[in-house]
Scaffold this motif. Structure first.
Motif, PDB file in Angstrom:
ATOM      1  N   HIS A 159       0.803  -1.223   0.000  1.00 28.33           N
ATOM      2  CA  HIS A 159       0.000   0.000   0.000  1.00 28.33           C
ATOM      3  C   HIS A 159       0.839   1.277   0.000  1.00 28.33           C
ATOM      4  O   HIS A 159       0.331   2.351  -0.309  1.00 28.33           O
ATOM      5  CB  HIS A 159      -0.942   0.008   1.208  1.00 28.33           C
ATOM      6  CG  HIS A 159      -1.946  -1.101   1.165  1.00 28.33           C
ATOM      7  ND1 HIS A 159      -3.130  -1.014   0.466  1.00 28.33           N
ATOM      8  CD2 HIS A 159      -1.930  -2.347   1.729  1.00 28.33           C
ATOM      9  CE1 HIS A 159      -3.818  -2.148   0.590  1.00 28.33           C
ATOM     10  NE2 HIS A 159      -3.113  -2.962   1.356  1.00 28.33           N
ATOM     11  N   ARG A 160       2.109   1.157   0.355  1.00 29.51           N
ATOM     12  CA  ARG A 160       2.964   2.337   0.404  1.00 29.51           C
ATOM     13  C   ARG A 160       4.308   2.025  -0.240  1.00 29.51           C
ATOM     14  O   ARG A 160       4.761   0.881  -0.263  1.00 29.51           O
ATOM     15  CB  ARG A 160       3.175   2.818   1.844  1.00 29.51           C
ATOM     16  CG  ARG A 160       1.882   3.199   2.558  1.00 29.51           C
ATOM     17  CD  ARG A 160       2.148   4.069   3.778  1.00 29.51           C
ATOM     18  NE  ARG A 160       2.668   5.384   3.410  1.00 29.51           N
ATOM     19  CZ  ARG A 160       1.908   6.406   3.019  1.00 29.51           C
ATOM     20  NH1 ARG A 160       0.589   6.272   2.928  1.00 29.51           N
ATOM     21  NH2 ARG A 160       2.436   7.561   2.720  1.00 29.51           N
ATOM     22  N   LEU A 161       4.938   3.074  -0.756  1.00 25.08           N
ATOM     23  CA  LEU A 161       6.245   2.942  -1.401  1.00 25.08           C
ATOM     24  C   LEU A 161       7.160   4.046  -0.910  1.00 25.08           C
ATOM     25  O   LEU A 161       6.792   5.224  -0.920  1.00 25.08           O
ATOM     26  CB  LEU A 161       6.099   3.040  -2.925  1.00 25.08           C
ATOM     27  CG  LEU A 161       7.400   3.026  -3.737  1.00 25.08           C
ATOM     28  CD1 LEU A 161       8.132   1.703  -3.547  1.00 25.08           C
ATOM     29  CD2 LEU A 161       7.105   3.282  -5.212  1.00 25.08           C
ATOM     30  N   ARG A 162       8.335   3.652  -0.493  1.00 27.16           N
ATOM     31  CA  ARG A 162       9.346   4.616  -0.037  1.00 27.16           C
ATOM     32  C   ARG A 162      10.443   4.702  -1.092  1.00 27.16           C
ATOM     33  O   ARG A 162      11.021   3.683  -1.477  1.00 27.16           O
ATOM     34  CB  ARG A 162       9.918   4.186   1.319  1.00 27.16           C
ATOM     35  CG  ARG A 162      11.004   5.102   1.865  1.00 27.16           C
ATOM     36  CD  ARG A 162      11.270   4.835   3.326  1.00 27.16           C
ATOM     37  NE  ARG A 162      10.139   5.314   4.139  1.00 27.16           N
ATOM     38  CZ  ARG A 162      10.124   5.292   5.470  1.00 27.16           C
ATOM     39  NH1 ARG A 162      11.158   4.781   6.143  1.00 27.16           N
ATOM     40  NH2 ARG A 162       9.084   5.764   6.131  1.00 27.16           N
ATOM     41  N   VAL A 163      10.727   5.926  -1.555  1.00 20.69           N
ATOM     42  CA  VAL A 163      11.698   6.140  -2.627  1.00 20.69           C
ATOM     43  C   VAL A 163      12.882   6.936  -2.093  1.00 20.69           C
ATOM     44  O   VAL A 163      12.731   8.088  -1.669  1.00 20.69           O
ATOM     45  CB  VAL A 163      11.060   6.901  -3.810  1.00 20.69           C
ATOM     46  CG1 VAL A 163      12.084   7.102  -4.925  1.00 20.69           C
ATOM     47  CG2 VAL A 163       9.827   6.160  -4.322  1.00 20.69           C
ATOM     48  N   HIS A 164      14.057   6.322  -2.118  1.00 20.73           N
ATOM     49  CA  HIS A 164      15.294   7.004  -1.755  1.00 20.73           C
ATOM     50  C   HIS A 164      16.071   7.344  -3.021  1.00 20.73           C
ATOM     51  O   HIS A 164      16.053   6.587  -4.001  1.00 20.73           O
ATOM     52  CB  HIS A 164      16.182   6.108  -0.881  1.00 20.73           C
ATOM     53  CG  HIS A 164      15.678   5.880   0.500  1.00 20.73           C
ATOM     54  ND1 HIS A 164      16.060   6.651   1.577  1.00 20.73           N
ATOM     55  CD2 HIS A 164      14.831   4.943   0.988  1.00 20.73           C
ATOM     56  CE1 HIS A 164      15.472   6.200   2.675  1.00 20.73           C
ATOM     57  NE2 HIS A 164      14.715   5.168   2.343  1.00 20.73           N
ATOM     58  N   PHE A 165      16.788   8.477  -3.002  1.00 27.87           N
ATOM     59  CA  PHE A 165      17.666   8.852  -4.109  1.00 27.87           C
ATOM     60  C   PHE A 165      19.096   8.433  -3.799  1.00 27.87           C
ATOM     61  O   PHE A 165      19.544   8.502  -2.657  1.00 27.87           O
ATOM     62  CB  PHE A 165      17.628  10.355  -4.348  1.00 27.87           C
ATOM     63  CG  PHE A 165      16.377  10.826  -5.031  1.00 27.87           C
ATOM     64  CD1 PHE A 165      16.352  11.032  -6.404  1.00 27.87           C
ATOM     65  CD2 PHE A 165      15.209  11.053  -4.304  1.00 27.87           C
ATOM     66  CE1 PHE A 165      15.197  11.456  -7.037  1.00 27.87           C
ATOM     67  CE2 PHE A 165      14.047  11.478  -4.926  1.00 27.87           C
ATOM     68  CZ  PHE A 165      14.040  11.679  -6.306  1.00 27.87           C
ATOM     69  N   ALA A 166      19.836   8.015  -4.838  1.00 29.68           N
ATOM     70  CA  ALA A 166      21.234   7.608  -4.664  1.00 29.68           C
ATOM     71  C   ALA A 166      22.125   8.831  -4.512  1.00 29.68           C
ATOM     72  O   ALA A 166      21.877   9.884  -5.121  1.00 29.68           O
ATOM     73  CB  ALA A 166      21.685   6.781  -5.867  1.00 29.68           C
ATOM     74  N   ASN A 167      23.180   8.691  -3.711  1.00 26.01           N
ATOM     75  CA  ASN A 167      24.151   9.771  -3.582  1.00 26.01           C
ATOM     76  C   ASN A 167      25.116   9.747  -4.772  1.00 26.01           C
ATOM     77  O   ASN A 167      25.080   8.842  -5.612  1.00 26.01           O
ATOM     78  CB  ASN A 167      24.916   9.671  -2.254  1.00 26.01           C
ATOM     79  CG  ASN A 167      25.659   8.352  -2.106  1.00 26.01           C
ATOM     80  OD1 ASN A 167      25.981   7.679  -3.082  1.00 26.01           O
ATOM     81  ND2 ASN A 167      25.929   7.964  -0.871  1.00 26.01           N
TER      82      ASN A 167
END
Length: 208
Positions: A159-167
């Protein structure tokens, strides 16, 4: 004495020729029209290791280094949508809402609900260039949520999605993640869930 003078003149001529060749070589390497500078999105190709590729902004864009930053959730608006084609796919869009251009490095780190590990990355989707987002421009990543042939395991509705950006080093994430609500009713995911690298167009993100 004439022999000695001739040897001195010959040595000087050789040194001058070597210097000219070196100068031409350096000019060729820095030529903005070469393969190291491909416009708005540029790279220096390199190896891929696990969740990391090594494309970097080219020397041709070094003048922009002081004003271009790494894309993060704080400087972009991130959305997720369900698409009809390909089947079992989502499209993630990151739009630069900041005042400076930003580099969307590598691939997004995705976690569905409380997953302990990030989704796998499609190694064949490494772009030809690091995606550079001018203010208002977007980067895209396609996500295969489950295997079409039913071969995936541990299926569940997320139901949820967590999006991290790469360094920039592409060995971890940068900044806080973007927490997104998945389309109504949730999305079925299994062990085959996979994302592409950031792409410059929607078509590239969904062409797998």
């Amino acid at each position: 004495m004439p022999r000695t003078g001739s040897r001195i003149l010959t040595a000087r001529a050789v040194a001058a020729a070597a210097l000219a060749v070196g100068t031409l070589s350096l000019a060729a390497c820095s030529d903005g029209t070469g393969t190291r500078d491909e416009g708005a999105a540029t790279l220096v190709a390199g190896a891929t290791t696990q969740h990391r590729a090594t494309p970097e902004p080219s020397a041709g864009r070094s003048a922009d280094a002081g004003r271009t930053v790494t894309c993060t959730a704080a400087t972009t608006k991130v959305t997720v949508t369900k698409v009809t084609r390909p089947l079992n796919h989502l499209l993630i869009t990151a739009t630069n809402t900041g005042s400076k251009p930003c580099y969307a490095y590598n691939a997004p780190y995705l976690r569905f609900d409380d997953a302990q590990a990030s989704a796998a990355v499609d190694r064949d989707s490494v772009p030809q260039a690091v995606v550079t987002l001018e203010p208002g421009r977007s980067a895209y990543a396609g996500v295969r949520t489950s295997a079409a042939d039913g071969s995936g395991t541990h299926g569940r509705t997320a139901h949820r999605l967590r999006v991290h950006f790469a360094n920039r080093a592409m060995d971890g994430s940068v900044g806080a993640p973007a927490d997104l609500k998945l389309p109504a009713g949730g999305v079925y995911v299994d062990s085959s869930v996979t994302t592409t690298y950031w792409q410059a167009t929607r078509e590239d993100a969904l062409s797998w």
